[in-house]
Scaffold this motif. Structure first.
Motif, PDB file in Angstrom:
ATOM      1  N   SER A   1      -2.808  10.253  -6.408  1.00 11.91           N
ATOM      2  CA  SER A   1      -2.478   9.910  -5.024  1.00 11.91           C
ATOM      3  C   SER A   1      -3.726   9.564  -4.220  1.00 11.91           C
ATOM      4  O   SER A   1      -3.738   8.629  -3.413  1.00 11.91           O
ATOM      5  CB  SER A   1      -1.727  11.062  -4.344  1.00 11.91           C
TER       6      SER A   1
ATOM      7  N   ALA B   1      -6.518   1.448  -1.869  1.00 10.73           N
ATOM      8  CA  ALA B   1      -5.941   0.724  -0.729  1.00 10.73           C
ATOM      9  C   ALA B   1      -6.953   0.636   0.412  1.00 10.73           C
ATOM     10  O   ALA B   1      -7.090  -0.411   1.067  1.00 10.73           O
ATOM     11  CB  ALA B   1      -4.663   1.422  -0.256  1.00 10.73           C
TER      12      ALA B   1
ATOM     13  N   GLY C   1      -2.257  10.554   1.744  1.00  7.23           N
ATOM     14  CA  GLY C   1      -2.386   9.156   1.346  1.00  7.23           C
ATOM     15  C   GLY C   1      -1.664   8.212   2.287  1.00  7.23           C
ATOM     16  O   GLY C   1      -2.214   7.199   2.716  1.00  7.23           O
ATOM     17  N   ILE C   2      -0.416   8.536   2.634  1.00  4.44           N
ATOM     18  CA  ILE C   2       0.384   7.668   3.509  1.00  4.44           C
ATOM     19  C   ILE C   2      -0.219   7.596   4.912  1.00  4.44           C
ATOM     20  O   ILE C   2      -0.388   6.511   5.479  1.00  4.44           O
ATOM     21  CB  ILE C   2       1.840   8.160   3.572  1.00  4.44           C
TER      22      ILE C   2
ATOM     23  N   ILE D   1      -3.528   5.639   4.852  1.00  3.44           N
ATOM     24  CA  ILE D   1      -3.339   4.190   4.746  1.00  3.44           C
ATOM     25  C   ILE D   1      -2.927   3.607   6.097  1.00  3.44           C
ATOM     26  O   ILE D   1      -3.457   2.587   6.545  1.00  3.44           O
ATOM     27  CB  ILE D   1      -2.292   3.861   3.669  1.00  3.44           C
TER      28      ILE D   1
ATOM     29  N   MET E   1       0.292  13.167  -1.088  1.00  2.00           N
ATOM     30  CA  MET E   1       1.097  12.022  -0.672  1.00  2.00           C
ATOM     31  C   MET E   1       1.061  11.857   0.846  1.00  2.00           C
ATOM     32  O   MET E   1       0.916  10.743   1.363  1.00  2.00           O
ATOM     33  CB  MET E   1       2.540  12.174  -1.137  1.00  2.00           C
TER      34      MET E   1
ATOM     35  N   PHE F   1       0.828  -1.204   0.000  1.00  2.00           N
ATOM     36  CA  PHE F   1       0.000   0.000   0.000  1.00  2.00           C
ATOM     37  C   PHE F   1       0.863   1.255   0.000  1.00  2.00           C
ATOM     38  O   PHE F   1       0.634   2.200  -0.769  1.00  2.00           O
ATOM     39  CB  PHE F   1      -0.909   0.020   1.231  1.00  2.00           C
ATOM     40  N   LEU F   2       1.862   1.262   0.895  1.00  2.00           N
ATOM     41  CA  LEU F   2       2.716   2.443   1.028  1.00  2.00           C
ATOM     42  C   LEU F   2       3.583   2.644  -0.220  1.00  2.00           C
ATOM     43  O   LEU F   2       3.758   3.780  -0.681  1.00  2.00           O
ATOM     44  CB  LEU F   2       3.600   2.311   2.267  1.00  2.00           C
TER      45      LEU F   2
ATOM     46  N   GLN G   1       1.484   4.114  -2.939  1.00  2.00           N
ATOM     47  CA  GLN G   1       1.200   5.526  -2.708  1.00  2.00           C
ATOM     48  C   GLN G   1       2.387   6.404  -3.106  1.00  2.00           C
ATOM     49  O   GLN G   1       2.232   7.433  -3.771  1.00  2.00           O
ATOM     50  CB  GLN G   1       0.872   5.746  -1.228  1.00  2.00           C
TER      51      GLN G   1
ATOM     52  N   TYR H   1       2.803   9.179  -6.418  1.00  2.00           N
ATOM     53  CA  TYR H   1       3.301  10.558  -6.342  1.00  2.00           C
ATOM     54  C   TYR H   1       4.520  10.743  -7.242  1.00  2.00           C
ATOM     55  O   TYR H   1       4.683  11.790  -7.877  1.00  2.00           O
ATOM     56  CB  TYR H   1       3.671  10.910  -4.900  1.00  2.00           C
TER      57      TYR H   1
ATOM     58  N   VAL I   1      -5.175   6.107  -5.553  1.00  2.00           N
ATOM     59  CA  VAL I   1      -4.444   4.959  -4.991  1.00  2.00           C
ATOM     60  C   VAL I   1      -4.803   4.770  -3.518  1.00  2.00           C
ATOM     61  O   VAL I   1      -5.016   3.647  -3.050  1.00  2.00           O
ATOM     62  CB  VAL I   1      -2.921   5.152  -5.149  1.00  2.00           C
ATOM     63  N   MET I   2      -4.885   5.879  -2.780  1.00  2.00           N
ATOM     64  CA  MET I   2      -5.204   5.800  -1.362  1.00  2.00           C
ATOM     65  C   MET I   2      -6.550   5.124  -1.138  1.00  2.00           C
ATOM     66  O   MET I   2      -6.683   4.217  -0.313  1.00  2.00           O
ATOM     67  CB  MET I   2      -5.211   7.199  -0.745  1.00  2.00           C
TER      68      MET I   2
END
Length: 234
Positions: free
Chosen positions: A207, A214, A55-56, A59, A52, A34-35, A38, A42, A210-211
């Protein structure tokens, strides 16, 4: 099994137990992928550093929620502030309001609500989970429908974008956040729906896309895990 009353997160041992204990190998791989996804999103399309960060932290927050770990609220607070500015910049006023009036205060309220309902297990402190009754489902459904219609009518008076999706996801997030604070496993059903809708809402922002992808996968696992916690009396 005993209810935890010690401020374990305030000690080095407590922090180590909270962040590193109780992880299965596939969960570590899951979180790592996942990370990496992410960060890759980016790198390929550097749309926003806030995206980003959001997102991080987002997650990490949802994965820790899925594990029933109270430290999710630390990552949730970082996510809430960064997401607020992302939504503001994109004129998603419903999402912006959700971050300001729901996500941010919920991190503080949720932490203290959970802290009173943690149990010590071999894999660390885990929250005690419970399930909605049929009456609870009825109240939840009616409330979501009425609130969505009312909020949509309000958003029509603004210059917001995607007000239909924005309004629906905002109301669902409020409902899911309340279920999370009160430790109901059915929160994950709402999070699954929210994540599908949010993928559509943020389709033009890699970003965020994707987040939420996840989030969707984690919500499926979170539902299974929390149902198990509830059945085991945790």
């Amino acid at each position: 099994m005993t209810i935890s009353t010690q401020p374990t997160l305030l000690t080095i041992k407590g922090l180590k137990q909270e962040f590193f204990n109780g992880w299965k190998p596939f969960e570590i791989i899951w979180l790592s992928l996942f990370l990496i996804a992410q960060i890759w999103a980016y790198y390929v399309t550097p749309d926003s550093i806030l995206g980003m960060i959001s997102g991080i932290s987002g997650i990490l927050c949802v994965v820790f929620v899925g594990k029933g770990k109270i430290s999710n609220y630390l990552f949730g607070l970082i996510f809430a502030y960064s997401y607020f500015y992302m939504a503001w910049d994109n004129k998603f006023y419903g999402e912006m309001s959700t971050a300001l009036f729901v996500y941010i205060p919920a991190q503080f309220i949720g932490y203290f609500m959970w802290k009173q309902n943690m149990v010590n297990e071999t894999q660390g402190e885990l929250v005690k989970s419970k399930m909605l009754t049929l009456k609870g489902w009825g109240i939840l459904t009616i409330s979501v429908v009425v609130a969505t219609i009312a909020f949509y009518l309000f958003l029509r008076t603004t210059d917001g974008h995607s007000i239909g999706l924005d309004g629906l996801t905002t109301v669902l997030v409020i409902a899911a956040q309340l279920l999370m604070i009160y430790r109901y496993s059915e929160q994950w059903i709402l999070w699954i729906l929210i994540n599908v809708l949010s993928i559509m809402l943020w389709a033009d922002t890699p970003s965020m896309y994707v987040m939420y992808s996840a989030y969707l996968l984690n919500s499926l696992y979170g539902y299974i895990n929390w149902r198990q916690l509830a059945k085991n009396g945790l």
